[in-house]
Scaffold this motif. Structure first.
Motif, short mmCIF file in Angstrom:
data_model
loop_
_atom_site.label_atom_id
_atom_site.label_comp_id
_atom_site.label_asym_id
_atom_site.label_seq_id
_atom_site.Cartn_x
_atom_site.Cartn_y
_atom_site.Cartn_z
N ALA A 1 5.29 19.71 45.40
CA ALA A 1 4.41 18.85 45.38
C ALA A 1 4.87 19.05 43.28
O ALA A 1 4.33 19.54 43.15
CB ALA A 1 3.75 19.66 45.26
N PRO A 2 5.98 18.21 42.79
CA PRO A 2 6.02 17.88 41.24
C PRO A 2 4.80 17.60 40.88
O PRO A 2 4.86 17.78 39.40
CB PRO A 2 7.20 16.97 41.12
CG PRO A 2 6.64 15.93 42.68
CD PRO A 2 6.09 17.15 43.17
N ASP A 3 3.44 16.77 41.05
CA ASP A 3 2.62 16.68 40.73
C ASP A 3 1.54 17.46 40.31
O ASP A 3 0.86 17.95 39.15
CB ASP A 3 1.64 15.84 41.69
CG ASP A 3 1.84 16.00 42.76
OD1 ASP A 3 1.80 16.95 43.28
OD2 ASP A 3 0.14 16.06 43.16
N LEU A 4 1.92 18.62 40.82
CA LEU A 4 0.93 19.69 40.58
C LEU A 4 1.85 20.59 38.87
O LEU A 4 0.96 21.08 38.25
CB LEU A 4 1.15 20.83 40.96
CG LEU A 4 0.80 21.02 42.45
CD1 LEU A 4 0.87 22.25 43.18
CD2 LEU A 4 -0.96 20.77 42.80
N VAL A 5 2.65 20.08 38.43
CA VAL A 5 3.43 20.70 37.44
C VAL A 5 4.20 19.80 36.24
O VAL A 5 5.13 19.78 35.67
CB VAL A 5 4.99 22.09 37.90
CG1 VAL A 5 3.62 23.49 38.48
CG2 VAL A 5 5.76 21.46 38.69
#
Length: 299
Positions: free
Chosen positions: A229-233
């Protein structure tokens, strides 16, 4: 003619294979797109396509400055979408020339296009394969016979992460996981998270058992895929120039995902985001404003 391979059994018996004919495509890596093989992280053999840099123009002076190594140039690590070969991905960097043909490649930068297929997309082992291809291409580009006929070696420490569709998500994923070597990110028709893309993983939204799932168990299950989940970082690339591009009529990866990426990046404080929603274009196109101008990947 033909090739015969012999193998020795545990009993000591030598067993020859049937005679097979191999067709080899010879390419001049200094001016053609070439496919090479390399040893992947897990010891298996993987492949990637590579394209040497075109002569630089005034507009790519920033690329040369991005590499701190002598006689080295940045790399466009370009990740393909579903059903696209590594060779085709590398060849998508083309533009028509005055002679009626095409100029393939990127001015002032190497193109490395890894080949990876599977349900994991470019996540997990797919990410490791992409980086292995980058390192293998960089090592090979330093061969004296090659550097004598190209602009210079490929610098694995100055990378433009790029990709289209599944590869767009892959470029985003690798960029946030390995931002230190990045100089820019190009996200073309990208989606943010596999868990929220189309009907890929809708178990927690539509499965009839969802209402009976213990909250703590559900939290653990969702945490097990949080690495993807790249949106978390997303803040890991807040300092980089990012280009987001999608066709306004894209029915495969809806513009919603690109718009969401834009919101995520601006909220994270990225002031260097270029958003381009190309009117009238679908998931892929070759001609943006005029015939053979490079299309979605290279105009």
């Amino acid at each position: 003619g033909g090739l015969v391979v012999s193998g020795e059994m545990a009993t000591g018996e030598v067993v020859p294979s049937k005679r097979v004919t191999l067709s080899l495509r010879c390419r001049d890596v200094t001016k053609d797109t070439a496919v090479f093989t390399f040893i992947d992280r897990d010891g298996s053999i993987s492949s990637a396509a590579v394209r040497a840099p075109l002569p630089p123009s005034k507009s790519v002076a920033v690329l040369r400055a991005a590499s701190n190594r002598a006689n080295a140039w940045p790399v466009v690590l370009s990740l393909h979408g579903t059903g696209v070969s590594a060779n085709s991905q590398a060849d998508s960097y083309k533009v028509g020339n005055a002679k009626g043909g095409y100029d393939f490649g990127v001015a002032g930068a190497w193109v490395v296009a890894p080949d990876r297929h599977g349900a994991h997309n470019w996540e997990g082992v797919g990410r490791l394969t992409a980086l292995s291809a980058l390192f293998a291409a960089s090592d090979a580009s330093r061969a004296p016979w090659l550097t004598a006929h190209t602009l210079g070696a490929a610098d694995e420490q100055a990378v433009i992460y790029a990709g289209h569709s599944m590869g767009g998500h892959g470029a985003l994923h690798i960029a946030v996981m390995d931002p230190d070597r990045a100089i820019a990110v190009m996200l073309l028709a990208a989606w943010v998270s596999k868990e929220h893309y189309g009907g890929a993983n809708t178990i927690f939204r539509f499965d009839r058992s969802t209402g009976h799932t213990d909250g703590a168990l559900r939290g653990r299950l969702e945490a097990s895929v949080s690495d993807n989940a790249p949106d978390l970082v997303i803040g890991n690339i807040a300092h980089l120039p990012v280009m987001i591009r999608v066709g306004s009529d894209d029915a495969t990866v809806a513009p919603y995902y690109s718009r969401r990426l834009l919101r995520l990046l601006t909220t994270a404080g990225n002031a260097d985001v270029t958003y381009d929603e190309v009117k009238g274009q679908a998931h892929w196109w070759w001609d943006t404003k005029k015939p053979n101008d490079g299309g979605c990947m290279n105009d």
